[in-house]
Design an enzyme around this catalytic site. Sequence first.
Site, PDB file in Angstrom:
ATOM      1  N   LYS A  31       0.816  -1.193   0.016  1.00 60.31           N
ATOM      2  CA  LYS A  31      -0.026  -0.117  -0.195  1.00 60.31           C
ATOM      3  C   LYS A  31       0.930   1.218   0.039  1.00 60.31           C
ATOM      4  O   LYS A  31       1.873   1.468   0.942  1.00 60.31           O
ATOM      5  CB  LYS A  31      -0.973   0.052   1.188  1.00 60.31           C
ATOM      6  CG  LYS A  31      -1.697   1.189   1.333  1.00 60.31           C
ATOM      7  CD  LYS A  31      -2.701   1.056   2.186  1.00 60.31           C
ATOM      8  CE  LYS A  31      -2.321   1.662   3.778  1.00 60.31           C
ATOM      9  NZ  LYS A  31      -2.316   3.065   3.902  1.00 60.31           N
ATOM     10  N   ASP A  58      -3.367   4.207  -2.075  1.00 63.18           N
ATOM     11  CA  ASP A  58      -4.247   4.679  -0.875  1.00 63.18           C
ATOM     12  C   ASP A  58      -4.387   6.498  -0.942  1.00 63.18           C
ATOM     13  O   ASP A  58      -3.595   6.756   0.199  1.00 63.18           O
ATOM     14  CB  ASP A  58      -3.773   4.176   0.275  1.00 63.18           C
ATOM     15  CG  ASP A  58      -4.706   4.584   1.820  1.00 63.18           C
ATOM     16  OD1 ASP A  58      -5.881   4.940   1.208  1.00 63.18           O
ATOM     17  OD2 ASP A  58      -4.260   4.473   2.692  1.00 63.18           O
ATOM     18  N   LYS A  60      -7.281   8.114  -1.322  1.00 62.87           N
ATOM     19  CA  LYS A  60      -8.509   8.582  -0.763  1.00 62.87           C
ATOM     20  C   LYS A  60      -9.168   9.946  -1.419  1.00 62.87           C
ATOM     21  O   LYS A  60      -9.380  11.125  -0.712  1.00 62.87           O
ATOM     22  CB  LYS A  60      -8.414   9.011   0.693  1.00 62.87           C
ATOM     23  CG  LYS A  60      -8.063   7.928   1.775  1.00 62.87           C
ATOM     24  CD  LYS A  60      -7.936   7.908   3.188  1.00 62.87           C
ATOM     25  CE  LYS A  60      -7.405   6.913   3.943  1.00 62.87           C
ATOM     26  NZ  LYS A  60      -6.280   6.485   3.848  1.00 62.87           N
ATOM     27  N   LEU A  61      -9.299   9.780  -2.619  1.00 61.26           N
ATOM     28  CA  LEU A  61      -9.739  11.079  -3.461  1.00 61.26           C
ATOM     29  C   LEU A  61     -11.125  11.519  -2.814  1.00 61.26           C
ATOM     30  O   LEU A  61     -12.219  10.738  -2.559  1.00 61.26           O
ATOM     31  CB  LEU A  61      -9.850  10.732  -5.050  1.00 61.26           C
ATOM     32  CG  LEU A  61      -8.639  10.893  -5.567  1.00 61.26           C
ATOM     33  CD1 LEU A  61      -7.510   9.720  -5.258  1.00 61.26           C
ATOM     34  CD2 LEU A  61      -8.860  10.866  -7.171  1.00 61.26           C
ATOM     35  N   ASP A  63     -13.562  15.079  -4.160  1.00 60.61           N
ATOM     36  CA  ASP A  63     -13.437  16.352  -4.761  1.00 60.61           C
ATOM     37  C   ASP A  63     -14.722  16.329  -5.474  1.00 60.61           C
ATOM     38  O   ASP A  63     -15.758  15.365  -5.466  1.00 60.61           O
ATOM     39  CB  ASP A  63     -12.514  16.578  -5.616  1.00 60.61           C
ATOM     40  CG  ASP A  63     -12.163  18.092  -5.504  1.00 60.61           C
ATOM     41  OD1 ASP A  63     -12.981  18.959  -5.841  1.00 60.61           O
ATOM     42  OD2 ASP A  63     -11.130  18.396  -5.631  1.00 60.61           O
ATOM     43  N   PRO A  65     -17.113  15.571  -9.004  1.00 55.21           N
ATOM     44  CA  PRO A  65     -17.193  14.599  -9.858  1.00 55.21           C
ATOM     45  C   PRO A  65     -16.241  14.671 -10.936  1.00 55.21           C
ATOM     46  O   PRO A  65     -15.360  13.901 -11.386  1.00 55.21           O
ATOM     47  CB  PRO A  65     -18.588  14.375  -9.966  1.00 55.21           C
ATOM     48  CG  PRO A  65     -19.184  14.591  -8.974  1.00 55.21           C
ATOM     49  CD  PRO A  65     -18.849  15.928  -8.368  1.00 55.21           C
ATOM     50  N   THR A  67     -13.789  16.357 -11.229  1.00 53.22           N
ATOM     51  CA  THR A  67     -12.216  16.667 -10.927  1.00 53.22           C
ATOM     52  C   THR A  67     -11.758  15.091 -10.497  1.00 53.22           C
ATOM     53  O   THR A  67     -10.592  14.683 -10.912  1.00 53.22           O
ATOM     54  CB  THR A  67     -11.779  17.628  -9.822  1.00 53.22           C
ATOM     55  OG1 THR A  67     -12.364  18.832 -10.370  1.00 53.22           O
ATOM     56  CG2 THR A  67     -10.544  17.579  -8.896  1.00 53.22           C
ATOM     57  N   THR A 118     -11.505   5.423  11.000  1.00 49.87           N
ATOM     58  CA  THR A 118     -11.754   5.117  12.330  1.00 49.87           C
ATOM     59  C   THR A 118     -11.278   6.169  13.256  1.00 49.87           C
ATOM     60  O   THR A 118     -11.449   5.905  14.476  1.00 49.87           O
ATOM     61  CB  THR A 118     -10.911   3.811  12.665  1.00 49.87           C
ATOM     62  OG1 THR A 118      -9.658   4.143  11.838  1.00 49.87           O
ATOM     63  CG2 THR A 118     -11.460   2.558  11.675  1.00 49.87           C
ATOM     64  N   ARG A 210       2.847  -1.741  10.854  1.00 54.61           N
ATOM     65  CA  ARG A 210       3.886  -1.816  11.926  1.00 54.61           C
ATOM     66  C   ARG A 210       4.092  -3.462  12.209  1.00 54.61           C
ATOM     67  O   ARG A 210       5.280  -3.489  12.689  1.00 54.61           O
ATOM     68  CB  ARG A 210       3.761  -0.918  13.126  1.00 54.61           C
ATOM     69  CG  ARG A 210       3.841   0.392  12.578  1.00 54.61           C
ATOM     70  CD  ARG A 210       3.081   1.580  13.577  1.00 54.61           C
ATOM     71  NE  ARG A 210       1.778   1.419  13.496  1.00 54.61           N
ATOM     72  CZ  ARG A 210       0.959   2.212  14.152  1.00 54.61           C
ATOM     73  NH1 ARG A 210       1.495   3.083  15.259  1.00 54.61           N
ATOM     74  NH2 ARG A 210      -0.463   2.175  13.765  1.00 54.61           N
TER      75      ARG A 210
END
Length: 234
Positions: A31, A58, A60-61, A63, A65, A67, A118, A210
């Site tokens: 990722k 990853d 996470k767009l 904006d 539609p 764009t 989360t 981690r």
Amino acid sequence: MGKVIIACDFAGRQETLSFLEQFGEERPFVKIGMELFYAEGPDIVRTLKGRGHPIFLDLKLHDIPNTVKKAMRVLSSLDTDIVNLHAAGTRAMMEAALEGLTRPDGTRPLCIAVTQLTSTDQTALEGELGIHLPMEEAVLSYAENARRAGLDGVVCSPLEAGAVHARCGAGFLCVTPGIRFADGDRGDQKRVMTPREARRIGSDYIVVGRPITASADPLAAYLRCLREFEGEEA
Ligand code: C5P
């Protein structure tokens, strides 16, 4: 393709490549998040893909539609395997994203949605976001919007994976972070599950940072995740 995705939360290219060198012939799913992508640009995706790693980008767009559609068109040329966006951007935005992501030959990477982060708790959900639903209902409602827009799944807590599958169908992917070994350090993750528990509850892919990246023996930790998550004894 392995279904254990290593979160390469590193600041730069050199650190990432040195880390991945420890895997020998293994080519784990990785990722690439905002930190590494913003530091190194699309080249880091090409480099890791060129070395044979499946890629979850990853970013996470979120904006308008048009764009997002155009940004996804750019990402579609990068040969990633999974990309994501925020379901909060609405179904129109998610549909536009899929249009942009689909290549001229009709193929596209999997596209999954972030439901509620989360880090957002019930107080912030109501007081700041103005969503007056219990958290699980808010997550399920965003997941349902993602499914109706044609997306392939969501990123969610492994604790939510069962409910998401019940609402959206068994084929709707649940990609779940918050994974720890039973004998491991939890770090800042509060609600965690072991790879084996995540598989039992229905996660389709696990994202592990981690427990692998900070391990003294990252390859052994990765192979342990694979055994627990994909092994026959699970
Ligand atoms: O190190 P750790 O296993 O906690 O890393 C989990 C990875 O999954 C990180 O890259 C983190 O940003 C990401 N993530 C998460 N919780 C979410 C969404 C993404 O931990 N809800």
